[in-house]
Every structure is written in C-alpha cells, then in structure tokens.
Scaffold this motif. Structure first.
Motif, mmCIF file in Angstrom:
data_model
loop_
_atom_site.group_PDB
_atom_site.id
_atom_site.type_symbol
_atom_site.label_atom_id
_atom_site.label_comp_id
_atom_site.label_asym_id
_atom_site.label_seq_id
_atom_site.Cartn_x
_atom_site.Cartn_y
_atom_site.Cartn_z
ATOM 1 N N ASP A 14 -20.651 28.112 -34.219
ATOM 2 C CA ASP A 14 -20.507 27.139 -33.316
ATOM 3 C C ASP A 14 -19.512 26.587 -33.292
ATOM 4 O O ASP A 14 -18.775 25.938 -34.043
ATOM 5 N N LYS A 15 -18.560 26.745 -32.095
ATOM 6 C CA LYS A 15 -17.240 26.374 -31.932
ATOM 7 C C LYS A 15 -17.197 24.766 -31.870
ATOM 8 O O LYS A 15 -15.919 24.390 -32.401
ATOM 9 N N GLU A 16 -17.878 24.025 -31.354
ATOM 10 C CA GLU A 16 -17.874 22.531 -31.553
ATOM 11 C C GLU A 16 -17.764 22.030 -33.034
ATOM 12 O O GLU A 16 -17.105 21.231 -33.500
ATOM 13 N N LYS A 17 -18.723 22.633 -33.902
ATOM 14 C CA LYS A 17 -18.841 22.307 -35.182
ATOM 15 C C LYS A 17 -17.523 22.602 -35.728
ATOM 16 O O LYS A 17 -17.020 21.820 -36.692
ATOM 17 N N ARG A 18 -17.149 23.818 -35.342
ATOM 18 C CA ARG A 18 -15.831 24.453 -36.214
ATOM 19 C C ARG A 18 -14.698 23.475 -36.036
ATOM 20 O O ARG A 18 -13.908 23.203 -36.673
#
Length: 482
Positions: free
Chosen positions: A154-158
């Motif tokens: 997940d890019k947003e989490k990362r």
C-alpha cells in the motif's frame, strides 16, 4: 546537536503510526468482531486520549483491547497492543516496561509474516534505544524498519510510515553529530508531509542551531503552531512547540519572552508526565535567569535540573543494561540459527552422498571456514574497539554528557562488575572509573572535568574504600583487569 528533550516528542506521534497497520480478516461471530473494526475503534479512542495526554486511561484502553484480541486469537491485534503499551510506557519514562512489551511483540511477530508490523517494531525499538542514548543501535534498528517498509504494497501506508522513520532517523543522526545527514532526512520527510507539527518544529530547531536563520525558524514555528489540534485540554504537541519558541526568543536575546515560553513548556511537560523533557527545560530556564542577572533563581533552576537529570539517568542506566542484554540475546539467537543451518546442510550432504569420507571432508572444510571467519571477525572487532576508544577519548576531552552512555556500549561488562562490588556507586562515580580505565591521568581528569587536581586525588581515595582496592595496587590496573 539537538537537546535530549527532542526524543520523547516522537512517541506522541508514533502512537498514531502503528495503529494504522490495519490487517484484513473476516468477521468473528455474527459480525460483532472484525479485524478492521478492532483497529478502527482502537485508533479513534487512542488518538483522542493521546492528544489529551491521558496516559493512564490510554494504557487501560489498550490492555482492554489486548484482552479482546487474545480472546479472539487476533495475532496482529495482540502485537499492536503490545507495541502501543510499549510506546506509552516509554513516553512517560518507564523504559523498562517499554522494552518488556517490545520483547513480547517481537516474540509474537516470529509466528506470523507481516512486514508492516516488523517495520513498526524496529522503528519503535530504534526510538527507545535513541531515548536512552544508544544512538548507533537506534540507527541500525531504524535501518531495519526502512528495509521492511519496502515490502508494504500500500503506497499511502508506506508514505505514512516513511515520514515517521525519516523524522526518527534525522534525530538519531543529530545525536551522532551528523547534522548534514540529519537535515537530508528532514528534507525527505518534508517532501512526504510538509505540514506536520513535529517536522516543522524540528526544522525550526535546525535553523536556530545550525544555520542561525531566525526568520526561517519563525516561519516553521508558525506552521507548527497552526497545526496544533485545539481540544480545550492539555495538548501533548504544545510542549515541544513552546520549548522551541523559548529557544527562538533566547536567540533574539528577548529573555523575558523566552522565560515565558520555557515556563509554558515546563507546565505542559509536567501535566503530561514527560520526565525525559523536564531536565532540559530547567537547564534552559537556568540559562535564561543567568542572562537576566538573577543568580538566586538561576541556582534554584539548576538545582532542579540536577535533581531531575539524576533521577532520569538512573532510569536510563537500567534501561541501557536491559537493551544491551536484548542485543546480545539477538546475536546469540542469530548465531544459533546459523549453526542449525550449517548442521542441516551437513546432514543433507550425509544423507545424499552416504559416504563417510565425503562427510568428513565437508565437516573439516566447514571448520576451516569457521576458523577463518573467527579470525576475520577478531580483526574487525579489534579495529572497531580502536575506533571506539578514540571516540571515547574525544568525549572525555569535551566533557560530553553522553560519555558514560557510549562507554557502556563499548565496554558493556565494566559498570555491572563495579556495581556487583558496590551497588551504591552513582553515575558520576562510574564515569570517573571509566576515565581511569581509559588511562587518563589525574591531571587530565582534573583539566577535562573542570575540577582541582586535589579533588581528583580525593575521589580516587574514596573509590578505593568503596571498591576495597588496596593502596599498593594501581587503580588503572584494577579497572583494566575487570
């Protein structure tokens, strides 16, 4: 270097950090319990209590959710609660309990595969090591957190996690006297989220201490102030911002205004039970009274600084020993794991080839490789010890307050052995013993610690009595034999 009070502010922000590690899963019962609902409700309640600085109810909340996660066998939820309780404990200065809950989380994490939780665990463990002064260990753990972060899809989490890890890493690098590298990571964090209270306050600190650009510092401070959430109650973010405002006005030589903001910061840190921040605030207040030509209040503030710092150092020293033991256990487990792989490999060769002579050949070859490896490691260790010795000498000559902490990293068995002889030895006495072990003369110790040569001799005499060292035996030889 940033003052020590910066570390604890990270804990307030990191509470939100790990609670967003939501894991997918089916609902339990008839839709009453689900992983997503568990994480969501715990997030909202924790964030509300965190902003208020209500740590007592925060711990109670997470223990209740821990019981629920255990009842539902929700492994990720159990780990989240462990890390959360560790975070809260460290925030209020209970480092021993913080390390204990991190160990529990690490034990549970070995049973599942979850890179996001591993990244969070290493981030938290690094932060705690940073708070107690083990900055090199903190950087290593932070690097592990960044490594596992790459595996989060997940890019947003990362991005959300990366912001916190960058901010932590910058702080550790400042403590390790690598300001240029630290600023690079602050800029990396700024590119991810340039509006956060923590990041803007850190950037203001940087400009006050390193670039001396007061106008830039004020811009970042105003951004941080605008983003503080106003709940009508004590806000944990405000203490750090007020403290930095105090530094800003001190730099402007507006000492009355500086004192006003330092007092506000002290009030907020006291109300939120932030033991780690309080000594530094008293020290800043004492310096301000000195500039205001008020020696009585300066002396009172310095006495409070000394008392608070001594109490904090006692807690930190205990946590340092626990953390070092944890690192040694980790290395032992890695060694055992390596040996098991070697044995399995040898066993596979034995079963596959069924030839005794080939088995002996491979066994001897493994022993030779191991011997060469030990020689290489011994040489590497010797080089590292030489580098560390030079570093310790520099810290003594600067009369740096981190000398004892760094010394315990290099010689982890020295202080515990002294405390076995006399458990009542204080931190200053341990530091004095460490200087003697490093072969500093009485004249050099007097010069670097700003005391008279006669006082050094008196200290040595008292140490002989406390440690039962005969007068005919050199103290250096006695310490070097430990």
């Amino acid at each position: 270097m940033f003052p020590p009070q910066l570390n604890r502010i990270f804990y307030s922000y990191n509470l939100l950090f790990f609670l967003l590690l939501c894991c997918t899963g089916s609902a339990y019962g008839q839709g009453v319990f689900s992983h997503q609902r568990f994480d969501s409700i715990l997030l909202k309640k924790t964030e509300s209590l965190r902003i208020q600085g209500d740590y007592e109810n925060l711990v109670r909340l997470n223990k209740d959710y821990l019981n629920l996660a255990e009842e539902k066998n929700y492994k990720e939820g159990i780990i989240l609660c462990y890390i959360n309780i560790s975070n809260i404990s460290a925030t209020i200065g209970n480092y021993k309990r913080g390390l204990s809950y991190l160990s529990l989380a690490e034990k549970e994490l070995k049973k599942i595969s979850n890179p996001a939780l591993k990244a969070r665990l290493y981030q938290e463990h690094g932060q705690l090591n940073g708070v107690i002064g083990l900055y090199k260990s903190a950087l290593d753990l932070n690097a592990k957190g960044l490594y596992y972060l790459k595996n989060i899809p997940d890019k947003e989490k990362r991005k959300f996690y990366l912001y916190r890890l960058y901010a932590n890493r910058a702080d550790f690098l400042y403590k390790a006297n690598k300001a240029d590298s630290a600023y690079i990571y602050l800029q990396k964090g700024k590119r991810i989220d340039g509006q956060g209270v923590l990041l803007n306050t850190l950037l203001a600190k940087h400009h006050l201490i390193y670039t001396k650009r007061k106008d830039s510092a004020l811009i970042y401070l105003q951004k941080a102030s605008d983003k503080i959430v106003n709940t009508g109650k004590v806000n944990v973010q405000s203490g750090f911002v007020y403290l930095t405002y105090g530094d800003y006005y001190f730099a402007l030589e507006d000492y009355k205004m500086a004192l006003e903001y330092y007092s506000k910061a002290l009030d907020y840190y006291s109300k939120t039970n932030r033991m780690y921040n309080i000594p530094g605030v008293y020290e800043s207040i004492a310096k301000t009274y000195k500039m205001l030509n008020d020696p009585q209040k300066e002396e009172e503030a310095m006495q409070k600084y000394t008392d608070e710092k001594t109490e904090l150092e006692n807690i930190q020293n205990e946590a340092i020993n626990i953390s070092i033991d944890h690192m040694l256990n980790d290395k032992e487990e890695e060694s055992n794991g390596f040996q098991q792989k070697v044995y399995l490999y040898i066993g596979f060769i034995v079963i596959l080839l069924l030839v005794v002579f080939i088995l002996l050949y491979n066994h001897n070859r493994a022993l030779r490789q191991k011997k060469n490896q030990f020689k290489s490691e011994a040489l590497s260790l010797k080089n590292r010890i030489n580098d560390s010795f030079d570093e310790l000498v520099v810290l003594v000559k600067k009369n740096d307050s981190t000398f004892l902490t760094r010394f315990q990293e290099v010689y982890p068995e020295f202080c515990p052995k002294l405390l076995e002889i006399n458990p009542r030895l204080g931190a200053s006495e341990l530091a004095f013993c460490a200087m003697i072990k490093l072969n500093f003369t009485s004249k050099e110790i007097a010069e670097y610690t700003f005391i008279q040569h006669k006082s050094v001799q008196q200290k040595k005499h008292r140490l002989r009595k406390k440690l039962n060292v005969p007068t005919e035996q050199e103290l250096f030889i006695f310490f070097d034999s430990l």
